[in-house]
Design a protein around this motif. Structure first.
Motif, PDB file in Angstrom:
ATOM      1  N   PRO A 154       6.930  -3.145 -11.104  1.00  0.00           N
ATOM      2  CA  PRO A 154       5.750  -2.292 -11.297  1.00  0.00           C
ATOM      3  C   PRO A 154       5.273  -1.646 -10.001  1.00  0.00           C
ATOM      4  O   PRO A 154       4.854  -0.486 -10.002  1.00  0.00           O
ATOM      5  CB  PRO A 154       4.697  -3.261 -11.853  1.00  0.00           C
ATOM      6  CG  PRO A 154       5.483  -4.348 -12.495  1.00  0.00           C
ATOM      7  CD  PRO A 154       6.700  -4.502 -11.632  1.00  0.00           C
ATOM      8  N   ILE A 155       5.343  -2.399  -8.900  1.00  0.00           N
ATOM      9  CA  ILE A 155       4.924  -1.851  -7.607  1.00  0.00           C
ATOM     10  C   ILE A 155       5.871  -0.723  -7.189  1.00  0.00           C
ATOM     11  O   ILE A 155       5.438   0.347  -6.756  1.00  0.00           O
ATOM     12  CB  ILE A 155       4.896  -2.957  -6.530  1.00  0.00           C
ATOM     13  CG1 ILE A 155       3.797  -3.971  -6.853  1.00  0.00           C
ATOM     14  CG2 ILE A 155       4.668  -2.347  -5.150  1.00  0.00           C
ATOM     15  CD1 ILE A 155       3.794  -5.179  -5.937  1.00  0.00           C
ATOM     16  N   ALA A 156       7.174  -0.975  -7.343  1.00  0.00           N
ATOM     17  CA  ALA A 156       8.176   0.029  -6.965  1.00  0.00           C
ATOM     18  C   ALA A 156       8.032   1.297  -7.807  1.00  0.00           C
ATOM     19  O   ALA A 156       8.110   2.419  -7.283  1.00  0.00           O
ATOM     20  CB  ALA A 156       9.577  -0.554  -7.122  1.00  0.00           C
ATOM     21  N   LEU A 157       7.811   1.119  -9.113  1.00  0.00           N
ATOM     22  CA  LEU A 157       7.650   2.271 -10.003  1.00  0.00           C
ATOM     23  C   LEU A 157       6.414   3.072  -9.623  1.00  0.00           C
ATOM     24  O   LEU A 157       6.454   4.308  -9.551  1.00  0.00           O
ATOM     25  CB  LEU A 157       7.551   1.798 -11.457  1.00  0.00           C
ATOM     26  CG  LEU A 157       7.294   2.886 -12.508  1.00  0.00           C
ATOM     27  CD1 LEU A 157       8.407   3.926 -12.495  1.00  0.00           C
ATOM     28  CD2 LEU A 157       7.161   2.260 -13.902  1.00  0.00           C
ATOM     29  N   GLY A 158       5.314   2.368  -9.372  1.00  0.00           N
ATOM     30  CA  GLY A 158       4.074   3.039  -8.994  1.00  0.00           C
ATOM     31  C   GLY A 158       4.212   3.820  -7.696  1.00  0.00           C
ATOM     32  O   GLY A 158       3.764   4.966  -7.587  1.00  0.00           O
ATOM     33  N   LEU A 159       4.853   3.213  -6.696  1.00  0.00           N
ATOM     34  CA  LEU A 159       5.041   3.877  -5.406  1.00  0.00           C
ATOM     35  C   LEU A 159       5.956   5.096  -5.539  1.00  0.00           C
ATOM     36  O   LEU A 159       5.724   6.134  -4.907  1.00  0.00           O
ATOM     37  CB  LEU A 159       5.620   2.892  -4.385  1.00  0.00           C
ATOM     38  CG  LEU A 159       4.678   1.770  -3.935  1.00  0.00           C
ATOM     39  CD1 LEU A 159       5.402   0.813  -3.002  1.00  0.00           C
ATOM     40  CD2 LEU A 159       3.436   2.348  -3.248  1.00  0.00           C
ATOM     41  N   ALA A 160       7.001   4.960  -6.357  1.00  0.00           N
ATOM     42  CA  ALA A 160       7.919   6.087  -6.572  1.00  0.00           C
ATOM     43  C   ALA A 160       7.191   7.260  -7.229  1.00  0.00           C
ATOM     44  O   ALA A 160       7.372   8.420  -6.838  1.00  0.00           O
ATOM     45  CB  ALA A 160       9.100   5.639  -7.431  1.00  0.00           C
ATOM     46  N   LEU A 161       6.355   6.959  -8.229  1.00  0.00           N
ATOM     47  CA  LEU A 161       5.595   8.014  -8.905  1.00  0.00           C
ATOM     48  C   LEU A 161       4.578   8.648  -7.960  1.00  0.00           C
ATOM     49  O   LEU A 161       4.385   9.875  -7.963  1.00  0.00           O
ATOM     50  CB  LEU A 161       4.895   7.451 -10.144  1.00  0.00           C
ATOM     51  CG  LEU A 161       5.805   7.074 -11.316  1.00  0.00           C
ATOM     52  CD1 LEU A 161       5.007   6.375 -12.408  1.00  0.00           C
ATOM     53  CD2 LEU A 161       6.506   8.308 -11.887  1.00  0.00           C
ATOM     54  N   LEU A 162       3.918   7.813  -7.137  1.00  0.00           N
ATOM     55  CA  LEU A 162       2.953   8.349  -6.175  1.00  0.00           C
ATOM     56  C   LEU A 162       3.635   9.286  -5.183  1.00  0.00           C
ATOM     57  O   LEU A 162       3.098  10.345  -4.832  1.00  0.00           O
ATOM     58  CB  LEU A 162       2.272   7.202  -5.413  1.00  0.00           C
ATOM     59  CG  LEU A 162       1.105   6.494  -6.100  1.00  0.00           C
ATOM     60  CD1 LEU A 162       0.584   5.365  -5.223  1.00  0.00           C
ATOM     61  CD2 LEU A 162      -0.022   7.468  -6.429  1.00  0.00           C
ATOM     62  N   ASN A 163       4.806   8.886  -4.725  1.00  0.00           N
ATOM     63  CA  ASN A 163       5.556   9.708  -3.783  1.00  0.00           C
ATOM     64  C   ASN A 163       5.915  11.059  -4.402  1.00  0.00           C
ATOM     65  O   ASN A 163       5.834  12.109  -3.750  1.00  0.00           O
ATOM     66  CB  ASN A 163       6.826   8.977  -3.352  1.00  0.00           C
ATOM     67  CG  ASN A 163       7.644   9.780  -2.349  1.00  0.00           C
ATOM     68  OD1 ASN A 163       7.202  10.050  -1.235  1.00  0.00           O
ATOM     69  ND2 ASN A 163       8.852  10.170  -2.740  1.00  0.00           N
ATOM     70  N   TRP A 164       6.300  11.030  -5.679  1.00  0.00           N
ATOM     71  CA  TRP A 164       6.647  12.257  -6.396  1.00  0.00           C
ATOM     72  C   TRP A 164       5.419  13.143  -6.578  1.00  0.00           C
ATOM     73  O   TRP A 164       5.455  14.350  -6.332  1.00  0.00           O
ATOM     74  CB  TRP A 164       7.273  11.895  -7.742  1.00  0.00           C
ATOM     75  CG  TRP A 164       7.697  13.085  -8.552  1.00  0.00           C
ATOM     76  CD1 TRP A 164       8.038  14.329  -8.091  1.00  0.00           C
ATOM     77  CD2 TRP A 164       7.817  13.151  -9.981  1.00  0.00           C
ATOM     78  NE1 TRP A 164       8.375  15.158  -9.144  1.00  0.00           N
ATOM     79  CE2 TRP A 164       8.253  14.462 -10.311  1.00  0.00           C
ATOM     80  CE3 TRP A 164       7.635  12.222 -10.998  1.00  0.00           C
ATOM     81  CZ2 TRP A 164       8.475  14.862 -11.620  1.00  0.00           C
ATOM     82  CZ3 TRP A 164       7.861  12.610 -12.314  1.00  0.00           C
ATOM     83  CH2 TRP A 164       8.278  13.913 -12.613  1.00  0.00           C
ATOM     84  N   VAL A 165       4.312  12.527  -6.983  1.00  0.00           N
ATOM     85  CA  VAL A 165       3.098  13.291  -7.284  1.00  0.00           C
ATOM     86  C   VAL A 165       2.496  13.921  -6.029  1.00  0.00           C
ATOM     87  O   VAL A 165       2.045  15.070  -6.034  1.00  0.00           O
ATOM     88  CB  VAL A 165       2.056  12.369  -7.966  1.00  0.00           C
ATOM     89  CG1 VAL A 165       0.691  13.049  -8.032  1.00  0.00           C
ATOM     90  CG2 VAL A 165       2.515  11.993  -9.373  1.00  0.00           C
ATOM     91  N   PHE A 166       2.489  13.175  -4.921  1.00  0.00           N
ATOM     92  CA  PHE A 166       1.772  13.621  -3.727  1.00  0.00           C
ATOM     93  C   PHE A 166       2.650  14.311  -2.688  1.00  0.00           C
ATOM     94  O   PHE A 166       2.184  14.603  -1.587  1.00  0.00           O
ATOM     95  CB  PHE A 166       1.070  12.420  -3.066  1.00  0.00           C
ATOM     96  CG  PHE A 166      -0.187  11.998  -3.755  1.00  0.00           C
ATOM     97  CD1 PHE A 166      -1.395  12.612  -3.473  1.00  0.00           C
ATOM     98  CD2 PHE A 166      -0.164  10.985  -4.703  1.00  0.00           C
ATOM     99  CE1 PHE A 166      -2.556  12.227  -4.110  1.00  0.00           C
ATOM    100  CE2 PHE A 166      -1.326  10.584  -5.345  1.00  0.00           C
ATOM    101  CZ  PHE A 166      -2.526  11.213  -5.052  1.00  0.00           C
TER     102      PHE A 166
END
Length: 326
Positions: free
Chosen positions: A10-22
């Motif tokens: 979950p942490i890895a998925l969240g960080l990956a999505l944040l990186n994509w979004v920002f």
């Protein structure tokens, strides 16, 4: 190793999505929206969110009453808030924490309270499904655009073919399972899944047998109404949300709820992606859409939960200490 993966993924998925979004976002402009926000409206939004949590606790009490338990609204409210706080650290552990807290404060058996939690979650999923359907009917064009933005311009016929194939496989799987039920249930994982789905079914049916069903559904309506009004106030608390209509706020609530349901830590990344993208389809720039999504998630998904959760944790600790002294 399996337990570690439950938290690492979950942490890895969240960080990956944040990186994509920002990746193309000016963080200083995003921070500016926080500095310029109307915190009087934020305060009222927090109060409404708290009322929704208390109403959720009251609804939980209604479900426990037929089982022979009448915990105080204070202790069930504390348990609900501790559950939300737990979800910020351990995804999907909040329901367990709720029941554990109530067992500690009111001596309500864990399995009884947890069964009621599962049942109320089913109701909330159904309500969210209804809101998704309404949102699709009213905003089909924008949601279709969001789907294309996220997944590409897929051929609808191909998508229907895939969905139909999955549905057919599911039906065939159920037929095979029913014919060989005893054999399949000897497999540990399948038995766990079967027991879980049976628990969901029985939990849902138990809701229909509640004596105070009118109160239960009034609380359900009130909870979602407070979620909506709280979201509306937060949108209006920043200049980015000035142009948003009542219908667009409903879309934000729906997409935000789906984003929070994605197995990331506190909806981090998934909330920003869905809300940021859909808001951009209402005329905001990508920068403003992500900034608004960040503001909304920070307030509702982190700050409110941290504030109320920590207060509830302290109240729980003081109550336990007082009980030990006496």
């Amino acid at each position: 190793m399996k337990k570690a993966l439950k938290y690492i993924l979950p942490i890895a998925l969240g960080l990956a999505l944040l990186n994509w979004v920002f990746k193309d976002i000016d963080l200083l402009k995003t921070l500016q929206s926080f500095r310029d926000a109307n915190y009087v409206l934020v305060f009222f939004a927090a109060i409404l969110a708290l009322l929704a949590h208390i109403s959720r606790a009251a609804r939980w009490n209604i479900m426990l009453e037929p089982l022979g338990y009448k915990p105080s609204l204070r202790n069930t409210s504390i348990a609900v808030l501790i559950g939300y706080l737990t979800n910020l650290v351990f995804p999907r552990a909040g329901e367990l924490a709720r029941s554990a807290s109530l067992q500690k404060s009111e001596n309500v058996p864990f399995d009884k309270s947890f069964g009621a939690v599962i049942a109320e979650r089913i109701i909330d999923v159904l309500i969210l499904g209804l809101l998704v359907l309404v949102n699709l009917l009213l905003e089909f064009g924008r949601i279709k655009s969001l789907f294309i933005d996220l997944f590409g311009n897929q051929n609808p016929a191909e998508l229907l073919f895939v969905l139909g194939g999955l549905l057919l496989l599911g039906v065939l799987g159920l037929v095979v399972f029913q014919k060989n039920k005893e054999k399949f249930l000897r497999i540990g994982l399948i038995k766990k899944i079967f027991d879980f789905t049976e628990g969901l079914r029985s939990g849902f049916l138990s809701v229909l047998k509640i004596e105070k069903s009118a109160q239960f559904f009034l609380h359900t309506f009130f909870i979602w109404a407070m979620y909506y009004v709280s979201t509306y106030l937060l949108c209006k608390a920043v200049s980015l949300g000035d142009s948003l209509s009542f219908l667009s706020v409903l879309t934000i609530l729906v997409m935000g709820s789906i984003g929070m349901a994605v197995p990331t830590i506190g909806g981090i990344g998934s909330y920003h992606l869905l809300v940021g993208k859909i808001v951009a389809l209402y005329g905001l720039s990508n920068q403003d859409g992500i900034s608004l999504a960040t503001f909304l998630h920070t307030m509702t998904g982190i700050l409110f939960i941290l504030l109320f959760g920590l207060i509830a944790f302290i109240m729980s600790f003081l109550s336990t200490k007082k009980a030990n002294v006496s």
